[in-house]
Scaffold this active site. Structure first.
Site, mmCIF file in Angstrom:
data_model
loop_
_atom_site.group_PDB
_atom_site.id
_atom_site.type_symbol
_atom_site.label_atom_id
_atom_site.label_comp_id
_atom_site.label_asym_id
_atom_site.label_seq_id
_atom_site.Cartn_x
_atom_site.Cartn_y
_atom_site.Cartn_z
ATOM 1 N N GLY A 33 -51.518 58.474 77.863
ATOM 2 C CA GLY A 33 -52.943 58.473 77.544
ATOM 3 C C GLY A 33 -53.682 57.634 78.548
ATOM 4 N N GLY A 34 -54.906 57.217 78.191
ATOM 5 C CA GLY A 34 -55.711 56.432 79.121
ATOM 6 C C GLY A 34 -55.107 55.073 79.412
ATOM 7 N N ASP A 51 -58.731 49.312 64.748
ATOM 8 C CA ASP A 51 -58.499 50.629 65.367
ATOM 9 C C ASP A 51 -57.465 51.417 64.569
ATOM 10 O OD1 ASP A 51 -58.962 52.656 67.169
ATOM 11 O OD2 ASP A 51 -57.477 51.945 68.612
#
Length: 816
Positions: free
Chosen positions: A512-513, A626
């Site tokens: 992912g990022g 998150d």
């Protein structure tokens, strides 16, 4: 019948009853053969909107041109939201509206000539015109299907439930066009609509203002008079849709493109009997398109905001810039020579320039190579500018950079191509300044005894820390023992490379990022998950240190265990226990049929237990910030484990909430008070948990299209089903055969209680666990959830008094 006789007949019909009697007898349906003329109107069933002929403006405008329009019916100030014949006004006083023989709705004059028509071919018998309470005029068949609607032909105003569409494959989209003047409904000079990756206001054929789709997701457009407004963007297949929502108030809000070119969100305030704007765009110095010319950057952080040239660029016309005339923009100090030795300067927090080319979903390294290999490429970006949650795409720019905007509270990273000598010069300048900075730092340091003492203490701790081989980490203790440990070991990088076959692609579990996750295998046969952060990772040093510090000190069966960590120059690595069943989102959204109802309920209870531990029973009160399905990992027995603590915060014993100017998290799971005001607390995690509950029960993502109403997300869809007594229908169809209705309803009710708009109304995790595990407790009734309207409130607060950037948390992951 002659035209004169027909005119006389219509006039006699109009005068047969007084005008107020006609209005009193107003209806919401116009059938074939029926007419509306003069001051007669259609009124929607709930009385919210009216349809009829009107004269715009004042007496001085002439009172000659008449238009067919829709306006608000319940307020004293006539406010038109749609005009049928805006560019062909009616001057014939005997003209009327009717449903014609071919079942189209049309404005017809005394000569039986059509001035305007819906013009739909093949409309079946039995079709009528109907004005809905949404403000939508439709041609409705007997089976309830609509063959035409005014919402597909916008003028200058958007209403809730209305969509403005753009097809990314064909390039065809809808536009709203402003009135020419406040008393002239004809098409004006400004228009607004979605195009590829952004929303745009045009002045004629030139861009006047623009904003990316990702920046508008869940734009909070303000709250006035008890009405909360937001803007949403969604994508289904190749079609992107834009719309607005409004909750509260007796009159639906509106979003209008006014003749001056501003897009205004307006709310009716009963107390003052007037429309009050909650937001408008463009309104600030940097909002206007290309305000600082080619390659010039508008700096909204300056006081007052101004234009400046980025590093490696200089004003094209220095004299004009000194006079605050910035239209000529900036030019490179040294022109590009198309060399593979060129370097990239990363500029943070920029609104990405216009006219990009999307290369696709490449890695960041591939994106850089793509730009470097093309002589015309001047910059690239690897950022989330899409409406999908995993929308990291590679964008490149050729030629000049148009419409740059620097804003610390918004934007993405842009990598600007420069000749190597420019960056080398900057590095030499920094090396020249470095000794001065060091001397200053030493002078300040010597003046602060306590600071020096603290720094020495930290340095001493670092010198005694020893690395150990990954093989020597006590895996069995970490997996199965209740014995805690105060710190995770620092692991030798070489042993990590050995376990992952030097980070081989065959061992890659996902990316992912943040970087990539690999499976590592030890000589003992144990498997581990290795999270390797990329150099350009969105998870920086602070988040990395935060995760090591927190997760190593937290011990619970529903929290993922950190086995060790590693730092070596640019390498930042975290080593976890391996989770063979991957993350929860991979299971419930891709292989949902594999998950029985019993396992779903077990997972929900496990997540609740883990969150209760974080909030109340651990040595530190931790707010995760998150929590989402991709951050819930599943072990061999499908036991859930909360992971990714990079964004977590520790609370003091008596602390109830915290505040931040940089809102970070994931769209769709953030609570309203956190997304809008930056305020987070235990109740922020409770909101995220409620979203997860609804996703696990339904097998659907919290964002997307739901059939109850086109503009509702999963939260709103679940709420509508609950109100209608059909909440069980939310359950994933694949497991309905084994449905335990009471348990499902209880879970849905708990989920709805957790996502209530007001944080004070949400239960604590202590109460949540009690409600889930009790078989006899009476649960309170839920209220309307926060962010139940619009897509993705994955929220990003837009142009409210406070503005925030939402850092997307790039949690991984396939199995680890």
């Amino acid at each position: 019948m002659s035209g004169l006789s027909f005119s006389i007949l219509i006039l006699l019909l109009c005068t047969a009853s007084p005008p107020h009697l006609l209005a009193t007898a107003a209806r919401d349906v116009l059938a074939p053969g029926q007419v509306i003329t003069g001051n007669q109107i259609l009124v929607s069933a709930g009385g919210t909107f009216a349809l009829g002929f009107f004269y715009p403006g004042s007496e001085s405008f002439g009172r000659k041109n008449r238009y067919l329009g829709i306006w608000y019916n319940r307020i004293p100030k006539i406010t038109v939201v749609w005009v049928a014949n805006r560019d062909q006004p009616v001057t014939d006083p005997a003209a009327f509206l009717t449903v014609t023989e071919d079942r189209n709705i049309a404005v017809v004059d005394s000569d039986r000539s059509s001035m305007w028509s819906s013009d739909v071919p093949g409309v079946p018998n039995g079709t009528v015109a109907m004005l809905l309470d949404s403000g939508n005029l439709v041609l409705r068949q007997e089976n309830g299907q609509d063959v035409w609607q005014s919402f597909d032909h916008p003028t200058d105003t958007f209403l809730p439930q209305m969509k403005l569409r753009y097809n990314q494959k064909t390039g065809i989209g809808q536009r709203a066009i402003a009135w020419r003047d406040v008393d002239d409904p004809s098409s004006g000079n400004f228009s607004f609509g979605p195009i590829s990756q952004q929303l745009v206001i045009w002045r004629g054929f030139k861009t006047y203002w623009r904003v990316s789709y990702q920046s508008t997701l869940g734009w909070y457009a303000g709250s006035t008079g008890g009405v909360q407004c937001s803007i949403w963007v969604s994508r289904v297949g190749d079609e992107v849709s834009f719309g607005i929502t409004g909750a509260g108030g007796s009159v639906p809000p509106r979003c209008t493109l006014v003749p001056s070119g501003e897009l205004k969100f307006m709310v009716w305030v009963e107390a003052s009997s007037e429309w009050v704007p909650t937001s408008s765009w463009p309104s600030r110095f940097c909002d206007f398109y290309a305000h600082c010319g080619p390659s010039g950057a508008c700096d909204s952080n300056a006081k007052p905001p101004t234009c400046r040239c980025l590093q490696g660029f200089v004003p094209k016309n220095q004299t004009e810039w000194e006079k605050k005339i910035f239209s000529s923009g900036c030019v490179r100090r040294v022109r590009l020579q198309c060399s593979k030795s060129d370097k990239f300067l990363q500029v943070e927090s920029l609104k990405l320039p216009d006219r990009s080319r999307i290369i696709g979903k490449k890695t960041e390294a591939e994106c850089k190579i793509e730009c470097l290999s093309n002589c015309q490429c001047t910059a690239y970006s690897y950022a989330n500018t899409s409406v999908e949650s995993d929308g990291y795409i590679c964008q490149v720019w050729y030629g000049e950079l148009i419409d740059l905007w620097i804003d610390d509270m918004d934007g993405n990273d842009l990598n600007i191509r420069l000749v190597a000598s420019e960056l080398d010069k900057m590095e030499k300048s920094f090396m020249f300044l470095l000794p001065v900075l060091v001397i200053c730092a030493l002078l300040v340091g010597t003046g602060s005894y306590f600071l020096v003492k603290r720094l020495r203490s930290r340095a001493r701790k670092r010198t005694v820390r020893k690395t150990m081989l990954l093989e020597d980490v006590d895996i069995s203790d970490s997996f199965g023992s209740d014995k805690g440990f105060s710190d995770a070991p620092l692991v030798d990088l070489k042993s990590v490379r050995c376990a992952t076959s030097d980070f081989s692609d065959t061992n890659k579990l996902g990316e992912g990022g943040f970087g990539s996750v690999y499976k590592g295998k030890l000589v003992s046969g144990h498997e581990v998950a290795v999270k390797r952060l990329s150099r350009g990772s969105k998870q920086g040093h602070h988040e990395f240190a935060n995760e090591v510090r927190l997760i190593a000190r937290l011990q619970h069966k529903n929290l993922v265990r950190l086995l060790g960590w590693c730092t070596d120059q640019d390498e930042k690595i975290l080593i976890y226990e391996y989770m063979p069943n991957k993350s929860l989102d991979k299971l419930i959204f891709a292989r949902s049929e594999e998950l029985s109802l019993e396992k779903r309920l077990m997972i929900i209870e496990g997540i609740a237990d883990g969150l209760l531990y974080l909030h109340h029973h651990s040595r530190m009160r931790v707010i995760h910030r998150d929590l989402k399905t991709s951050n819930i990992l599943l072990d061999n027995e499908m036991n859930p484990k909360i992971s990714d603590f990079g964004l977590a915060r520790i609370f003091e014993i008596n602390q109830t909430e915290g505040n931040t100017r940089k809102v970070v998290g994931t769209f769709g799971y953030m609570s309203p008070e956190y997304a809008i005001d930056g305020v987070f607390s235990e109740k922020s995690d409770v909101f995220s948990f409620g979203v997860i509950v609804l996703e696990v029960i339904s097998g659907k993502r919290c964002t997307g299209y739901y059939p109850c109403r086109e503009s509702l997300n999963l939260l709103g869809y679940a709420w509508e089903l609950w109100k209608e007594g059909r909440a069980v229908e939310l359950l994933e169809p694949a497991v309905k055969s084994s449905c335990q209705a009471d348990e499902v309803l209880k879970c849905i009710q708990v989920g709805l209680l957790c996502i209530e708009e007001d944080a004070a109304d949400r239960p604590t995790m202590n109460s949540v666990v009690s409600m889930l595990k009790s078989e006899s407790s009476v649960l309170p009734l839920p209220k309307q959830p926060g962010f139940s309207f619009g897509r993705n409130l994955r929220v990003r607060v837009g142009r409210s008094p406070r503005s925030f950037i939402y850092g997307l948390s790039e949690s991984i992951l396939e199995g680890r």
